[in-house]
Design an enzyme around this catalytic site. Structure first.
Site, PDB file in Angstrom:
ATOM      1  N   HIS A  30       0.844  -1.211   0.000  1.00  0.00           N
ATOM      2  CA  HIS A  30       0.000   0.000   0.000  1.00  0.00           C
ATOM      3  C   HIS A  30       0.871   1.250   0.000  1.00  0.00           C
ATOM      4  O   HIS A  30       0.666   2.165  -0.800  1.00  0.00           O
ATOM      5  CB  HIS A  30      -0.915  -0.003   1.239  1.00  0.00           C
ATOM      6  CG  HIS A  30      -1.695   1.263   1.430  1.00  0.00           C
ATOM      7  ND1 HIS A  30      -3.047   1.353   1.180  1.00  0.00           N
ATOM      8  CD2 HIS A  30      -1.311   2.507   1.834  1.00  0.00           C
ATOM      9  CE1 HIS A  30      -3.458   2.586   1.416  1.00  0.00           C
ATOM     10  NE2 HIS A  30      -2.427   3.314   1.828  1.00  0.00           N
ATOM     11  N   GLU A  31       1.831   1.282   0.904  1.00  0.00           N
ATOM     12  CA  GLU A  31       2.661   2.490   1.036  1.00  0.00           C
ATOM     13  C   GLU A  31       3.508   2.724  -0.203  1.00  0.00           C
ATOM     14  O   GLU A  31       3.623   3.846  -0.685  1.00  0.00           O
ATOM     15  CB  GLU A  31       3.535   2.386   2.289  1.00  0.00           C
ATOM     16  CG  GLU A  31       2.740   2.454   3.592  1.00  0.00           C
ATOM     17  CD  GLU A  31       1.910   3.717   3.718  1.00  0.00           C
ATOM     18  OE1 GLU A  31       2.315   4.753   3.169  1.00  0.00           O
ATOM     19  OE2 GLU A  31       0.856   3.670   4.353  1.00  0.00           O
ATOM     20  N   HIS A  54       1.717   4.225  -3.105  1.00  0.00           N
ATOM     21  CA  HIS A  54       1.610   5.691  -3.080  1.00  0.00           C
ATOM     22  C   HIS A  54       2.747   6.294  -3.902  1.00  0.00           C
ATOM     23  O   HIS A  54       2.577   7.335  -4.541  1.00  0.00           O
ATOM     24  CB  HIS A  54       1.669   6.233  -1.650  1.00  0.00           C
ATOM     25  CG  HIS A  54       0.346   6.201  -0.947  1.00  0.00           C
ATOM     26  ND1 HIS A  54      -0.789   6.782  -1.474  1.00  0.00           N
ATOM     27  CD2 HIS A  54      -0.031   5.671   0.249  1.00  0.00           C
ATOM     28  CE1 HIS A  54      -1.803   6.606  -0.622  1.00  0.00           C
ATOM     29  NE2 HIS A  54      -1.365   5.931   0.425  1.00  0.00           N
ATOM     30  N   TYR A  75      -4.218  14.582  -3.178  1.00  0.00           N
ATOM     31  CA  TYR A  75      -4.598  13.855  -1.968  1.00  0.00           C
ATOM     32  C   TYR A  75      -5.708  14.597  -1.229  1.00  0.00           C
ATOM     33  O   TYR A  75      -5.561  15.006  -0.076  1.00  0.00           O
ATOM     34  CB  TYR A  75      -3.368  13.672  -1.075  1.00  0.00           C
ATOM     35  CG  TYR A  75      -3.468  12.502  -0.137  1.00  0.00           C
ATOM     36  CD1 TYR A  75      -3.513  11.198  -0.623  1.00  0.00           C
ATOM     37  CD2 TYR A  75      -3.506  12.687   1.232  1.00  0.00           C
ATOM     38  CE1 TYR A  75      -3.598  10.113   0.238  1.00  0.00           C
ATOM     39  CE2 TYR A  75      -3.588  11.616   2.106  1.00  0.00           C
ATOM     40  CZ  TYR A  75      -3.634  10.330   1.595  1.00  0.00           C
ATOM     41  OH  TYR A  75      -3.706   9.262   2.458  1.00  0.00           O
ATOM     42  N   GLU A 132      -5.861   6.772  -2.380  1.00  0.00           N
ATOM     43  CA  GLU A 132      -5.882   5.779  -1.301  1.00  0.00           C
ATOM     44  C   GLU A 132      -6.314   4.399  -1.822  1.00  0.00           C
ATOM     45  O   GLU A 132      -5.746   3.378  -1.463  1.00  0.00           O
ATOM     46  CB  GLU A 132      -6.849   6.222  -0.197  1.00  0.00           C
ATOM     47  CG  GLU A 132      -6.202   6.965   0.927  1.00  0.00           C
ATOM     48  CD  GLU A 132      -5.036   6.194   1.535  1.00  0.00           C
ATOM     49  OE1 GLU A 132      -5.195   5.006   1.846  1.00  0.00           O
ATOM     50  OE2 GLU A 132      -3.960   6.771   1.667  1.00  0.00           O
ATOM     51  N   ASP A 138      -9.685  14.177   7.479  1.00  0.00           N
ATOM     52  CA  ASP A 138      -8.998  13.158   6.685  1.00  0.00           C
ATOM     53  C   ASP A 138      -8.928  13.573   5.202  1.00  0.00           C
ATOM     54  O   ASP A 138      -9.211  12.779   4.312  1.00  0.00           O
ATOM     55  CB  ASP A 138      -9.728  11.801   6.871  1.00  0.00           C
ATOM     56  CG  ASP A 138      -9.067  10.649   6.145  1.00  0.00           C
ATOM     57  OD1 ASP A 138      -7.831  10.659   6.004  1.00  0.00           O
ATOM     58  OD2 ASP A 138      -9.802   9.722   5.708  1.00  0.00           O
ATOM     59  N   HIS A 183      -9.520   8.191   3.360  1.00  0.00           N
ATOM     60  CA  HIS A 183      -9.461   6.797   3.820  1.00  0.00           C
ATOM     61  C   HIS A 183     -10.859   6.223   4.032  1.00  0.00           C
ATOM     62  O   HIS A 183     -11.008   5.070   4.411  1.00  0.00           O
ATOM     63  CB  HIS A 183      -8.697   6.677   5.135  1.00  0.00           C
ATOM     64  CG  HIS A 183      -7.240   6.988   5.040  1.00  0.00           C
ATOM     65  ND1 HIS A 183      -6.749   8.263   5.217  1.00  0.00           N
ATOM     66  CD2 HIS A 183      -6.171   6.205   4.774  1.00  0.00           C
ATOM     67  CE1 HIS A 183      -5.430   8.244   5.090  1.00  0.00           C
ATOM     68  NE2 HIS A 183      -5.051   7.007   4.808  1.00  0.00           N
TER      69      HIS A 183
HETATM   70 ZN   LIG Z   1      -2.440   5.352   2.086  1.00  0.00          ZN
END
Ligand SMILES: [Zn+2]
Length: 339
Positions: free
Chosen positions: A158-159, A162, A173, A182, A255, A260
């Site tokens: 996931h990271e 990005h 974002y 996301e 957020d 998210h």
């Molecule tokens: Zn993320």
């Protein structure tokens, strides 16, 4: 051209916020640290030598400090560490590299053999993991709510995804484009795990962060692509707020506009495409999403409907009208028209 590096954490701020409000000290300190990171633009882009045309990983150990990159404890091809956290980070970076290289022919996350670096044991009881624009950083978790953040290969995927988005579509974002950003990380994070395990779409758990919640927490993961909104329901964590349909889209200023939260909608669309097409999700569904992100032409501020139309086009271009119809039907099922 690349978008500005983003400080993206795997645990969203609203989760740590809630824990902090209940007096959970590790969450409060983790949240303060995340805010500091965001404001200080921690990312450092090193000029370095031209990268070798192969996978190159370096793992640093912060030894519970907040100094990056920390002491080097494992390098590419070097001996295995006695520390399982170090080895999990190393293997997770390798699994992510393997998906992009072997399936999509992408040379590392920037497409130009960027070395993959990570730092483990960051801070004390730090309840998060993040990509800072140039490296992955993992906390150990506090052991009460979260365990070691290297535990889940999909979190690592996931990271790093990005990073792929940062180098390709550069989706803002914020709001719907942020939720797509996301979602893409959840999609490729899950595909990293499925590819590593050799699972077909119908065998996969479609969870993000399964095994990250400490024993005693009521939940199975951070998010569910199969059933958004069902990953956890816990006294301390609250209830998973993700919608699976546009009817339940959450308008919020928190957020970054619920990046998210509303990511549950495109997440579920991807799950529906992958399971309808059957077989390995990285082959057809993943290829369509990958093509969409890398084709160019997607605006940085693309909303769900724009992205959805682009996936239909990508499906028709790469495969056929049947695949395009499957994609159209999946988006329609989550309340997004591609007409
Ligand atoms: Zn993320």
């Amino acid at each position: 051209m690349t978008a500005a590096p983003r400080h993206c954490t795997i645990v969203p701020p609203f989760v740590l916020d809630r824990l902090a409000e209940q007096g959970h000290e590790a969450a409060r300190r983790s949240l303060a640290l995340d805010t500091l990171h965001r404001e200080s633009r921690l990312a450092t882009v090193l000029p370095g030598a031209a990268p070798a045309h192969e996978l190159s990983r370096t793992i640093g150990d912060a030894r519970h400090s907040r100094r990056l990159p920390g002491r080097t404890v494992r390098t590419e091809g070097g001996p295995v560490s006695a520390d399982t956290t170090v080895n999990r980070a190393y293997d997770g970076l390798g699994a992510t590299f393997a998906l992009f290289e072997e399936v999509y022919g992408r040379h590392s996350i920037d497409g130009a053999w960027l070395p993959l670096d990570a730092t483990v044991h960051y801070g004390r009881d730090y309840d998060n993991a993040f990509w800072d624009g140039s490296r992955m950083v993992f906390g150990d978790g506090d052991g009460v709510i979260f365990v070691d953040f290297t535990s889940c290969v999909d979190v690592i995927g996931h990271e790093l995804a990005h990073g792929v988005t940062q180098y390709t579509a550069g989706l803002d974002y914020q709001g719907q484009s942020g939720a797509l950003n996301e979602s893409l990380s959840d999609v490729f994070g899950s595909l990293v795990k499925q590819y590593a395990l050799g699972q077909h779409a119908e065998q996969a758990d479609w969870l993000i962060g399964a095994g990250l919640l400490a024993p005693g927490v009521h939940g199975v993961a951070l998010r569910s692509m199969k059933d958004p909104g069902t990953a956890y329901d816990d006294e301390r964590l609250g209830k998973d707020p993700q919608p699976a349909h546009m009817d339940d889209y959450v308008d919020t200023v928190q957020d970054n506009g619920g990046v998210h939260i509303n990511s549950g909608i495109p997440n579920h669309a991807f799950y529906l495409v992958a399971t309808a097409l059957r077989g390995p999700a990285w082959e057809c569904a993943g290829q369509i999403w990958y093509d969409t992100v890398t084709a160019g032409g997607l605006a940085h501020g693309a909303d769900f409907a724009t992205f959805a139309r682009a996936t239909v086009t990508a499906a028709r271009r790469r495969f056929d009208a049947t695949a395009a119809d499957t994609v159209t039907a999946a988006w329609s099922e989550v309340g997004i028209s591609t007409a």
